[in-house]
Design an enzyme around this catalytic site. Structure first.
Site, PDB file in Angstrom:
ATOM      1  N   SER A  36     -11.076 -49.480   8.702  1.00 47.18           N
ATOM      2  CA  SER A  36      -9.946 -49.997   8.871  1.00 47.18           C
ATOM      3  C   SER A  36     -10.153 -51.535   9.667  1.00 47.18           C
ATOM      4  O   SER A  36     -11.638 -51.064   9.639  1.00 47.18           O
ATOM      5  CB  SER A  36      -9.232 -49.346  10.098  1.00 47.18           C
ATOM      6  OG  SER A  36      -8.229 -49.625  10.433  1.00 47.18           O
ATOM      7  N   ARG A  37      -9.330 -52.352   9.825  1.00 46.91           N
ATOM      8  CA  ARG A  37      -9.527 -53.524  10.367  1.00 46.91           C
ATOM      9  C   ARG A  37      -9.551 -53.237  11.587  1.00 46.91           C
ATOM     10  O   ARG A  37      -9.977 -53.983  12.845  1.00 46.91           O
ATOM     11  CB  ARG A  37      -8.549 -54.521   9.972  1.00 46.91           C
ATOM     12  CG  ARG A  37      -8.232 -55.345   8.052  1.00 46.91           C
ATOM     13  CD  ARG A  37      -6.918 -55.781   8.553  1.00 46.91           C
ATOM     14  NE  ARG A  37      -7.147 -56.947   6.768  1.00 46.91           N
ATOM     15  CZ  ARG A  37      -6.431 -56.668   5.739  1.00 46.91           C
ATOM     16  NH1 ARG A  37      -5.337 -56.469   6.950  1.00 46.91           N
ATOM     17  NH2 ARG A  37      -6.300 -57.389   5.238  1.00 46.91           N
ATOM     18  N   HIS A  79      -1.757 -54.001  -1.198  1.00 49.36           N
ATOM     19  CA  HIS A  79      -2.632 -53.496  -1.459  1.00 49.36           C
ATOM     20  C   HIS A  79      -3.989 -54.145  -3.016  1.00 49.36           C
ATOM     21  O   HIS A  79      -4.908 -53.206  -3.046  1.00 49.36           O
ATOM     22  CB  HIS A  79      -2.204 -52.714  -3.083  1.00 49.36           C
ATOM     23  CG  HIS A  79      -0.907 -51.531  -2.410  1.00 49.36           C
ATOM     24  ND1 HIS A  79      -0.404 -50.809  -2.969  1.00 49.36           N
ATOM     25  CD2 HIS A  79      -0.969 -50.781  -1.156  1.00 49.36           C
ATOM     26  CE1 HIS A  79      -0.154 -49.801  -2.529  1.00 49.36           C
ATOM     27  NE2 HIS A  79      -0.297 -49.590  -0.976  1.00 49.36           N
ATOM     28  N   LYS A  97       1.086 -45.729  -4.795  1.00 51.20           N
ATOM     29  CA  LYS A  97       1.782 -46.814  -5.211  1.00 51.20           C
ATOM     30  C   LYS A  97       2.800 -47.225  -4.497  1.00 51.20           C
ATOM     31  O   LYS A  97       3.239 -47.499  -3.130  1.00 51.20           O
ATOM     32  CB  LYS A  97       2.490 -45.553  -5.971  1.00 51.20           C
ATOM     33  CG  LYS A  97       3.279 -44.905  -5.283  1.00 51.20           C
ATOM     34  CD  LYS A  97       5.248 -45.227  -4.235  1.00 51.20           C
ATOM     35  CE  LYS A  97       4.845 -44.673  -4.206  1.00 51.20           C
ATOM     36  NZ  LYS A  97       5.448 -44.959  -2.657  1.00 51.20           N
ATOM     37  N   ASP A 178       9.736 -48.647  -2.113  1.00 49.22           N
ATOM     38  CA  ASP A 178       9.033 -47.328  -1.452  1.00 49.22           C
ATOM     39  C   ASP A 178       9.631 -46.064  -2.112  1.00 49.22           C
ATOM     40  O   ASP A 178       8.453 -45.152  -1.861  1.00 49.22           O
ATOM     41  CB  ASP A 178       8.889 -47.493  -0.087  1.00 49.22           C
ATOM     42  CG  ASP A 178       8.254 -47.012   0.577  1.00 49.22           C
ATOM     43  OD1 ASP A 178       8.892 -45.705   1.587  1.00 49.22           O
ATOM     44  OD2 ASP A 178       7.825 -47.300   1.061  1.00 49.22           O
TER      45      ASP A 178
END
Length: 325
Positions: A36-37, A79, A97, A178
């Site tokens: 993670s950041r 992504h 996706k 979405d």
């Protein structure tokens, strides 16, 4: 390839948590690391889901020598950046996706994977669900004759606030990318690419679609009628009608536990129940491909991922959905 495929999960949101939990259902899978950041977020996720290591940056995760495959679970808008990091590090990549919000970026991902000899697959889990695979087999074998129409809808119960990721244009929000990607993919599975596309949408104040209808026409005369929404919980049904019968999924067509095959008034029930949420099947497909030395999945081919992104881009142009600014 070792006895166990060692996974790294990039991002720590709800879909990452679901994937991590379903990964436990595969005896040859290991959750080796999370990235993670935020180091704190990675550490919390690792503790909650049993990851061996927590990395405070995406780069540290993809460069972890004890990780075989990366699952990318960021918001849509991230992504491309995440996938390119993983691919350039030589890591097999399963990217949520839609691959990206721009067709050109998705094409670059595919080119990078192929040039580097690295496995890449879109995490379109629907295509790996046992019931969906069985439906595809039945239709290929002529169980309903020639398909002539597909109907599918996916609406989620709102209201979602303007601060929600689902309504944030900067994060790729809106119904089409979405949840609309599911009915579009469902139609593509059984009818292929349409020759004519029509679409209509109600747009939000923030510039994303919140209620969208699509009508596809095909050269052979088939049609698909599809809807997606952020305003209400639709039936989420899917139907494929052919000249000799039809297949119906009564609820959640994108991850069903079964379906009904109708021939006239005769119904045959197919029960393909499974544990978990169904994300384990896409991971299992990655495992199979890696063990067989494949660089892409025949279940989720990269060419069809790109075709569907092009179709979503065409629909976006019709309804006025623009992520470019």
């Amino acid at each position: 390839m070792s006895d166990r495929i060692r996974w790294g999960i990039l991002s720590t949101g709800s879909i990452a948590a679901t994937f991590a939990e379903d990964l436990r259902l595969l005896p040859d899978a290991e959750l080796a690391a999370v990235g993670s950041r935020s180091a704190e977020s990675a550490e919390r996720f690792a503790a909650a889901h049993g990851a061996a290591r927590a990395h405070g940056s995406w780069r540290a995760l993809v460069e972890d020598p004890d990780v075989d495959a990366i699952y990318i679970a960021t918001p849509h808008s991230a992504h491309y950046e995440a996938a390119m990091l993983a691919l350039r590090a030589g890591k097999a990549t399963l990217c949520e996706k839609p691959f990206t919000l721009a067709v050109s970026e998705a094409e670059e991902m595919v080119e990078t994977a192929r040039a580097g000899g690295v496995f890449l697959m879109e995490a379109m889990w629907m295509r790996c669900i046992p019931a969906i695979r069985r439906m595809v087999e039945l239709i290929r074998d002529g169980a309903i004759g020639d398909p002539v129409s597909v109907h599918a809808d996916f609406g989620m119960q709102g209201p979602f606030p303007e601060t929600s990721r689902l309504r944030d244009r900067r994060l790729g929000g809106g119904a089409l990318y979405d949840v609309g990607i599911y009915p579009v993919t469902f139609a593509h599975l059984f009818l292929g690419a349409p020759s004519t596309v029509r679409a209509w949408a109600r747009m939000s104040a923030g510039g994303v679609d919140e209620n969208t209808g699509m009508l596809f026409g095909y050269d052979g005369g088939a049609v698909a009628a599809l809807t997606c929404s952020l305003l209400g919980d639709s039936a989420r049904r899917g139907t494929i009608t052919g000249t000799l019968g039809r297949i119906e999924v009564r609820r959640d067509f994108f991850h069903p536990h079964g379906f009904t095959l109708w021939r006239g008034e005769e119904a045959e029930e197919f029960d393909l129940a499974y544990e978990g949420r169904g994300y384990q099947f896409e991971a299992e497909e990655v495992h199979r491909c890696l063990r067989e030395g494949l660089l892409e999945s025949p279940l989720v081919p990269l060419s069809e991922t790109i075709d569907i992104l092009r179709l979503l881009h065409e629909i976006s142009g019709i309804i006025g959905l623009d992520y470019s600014s």
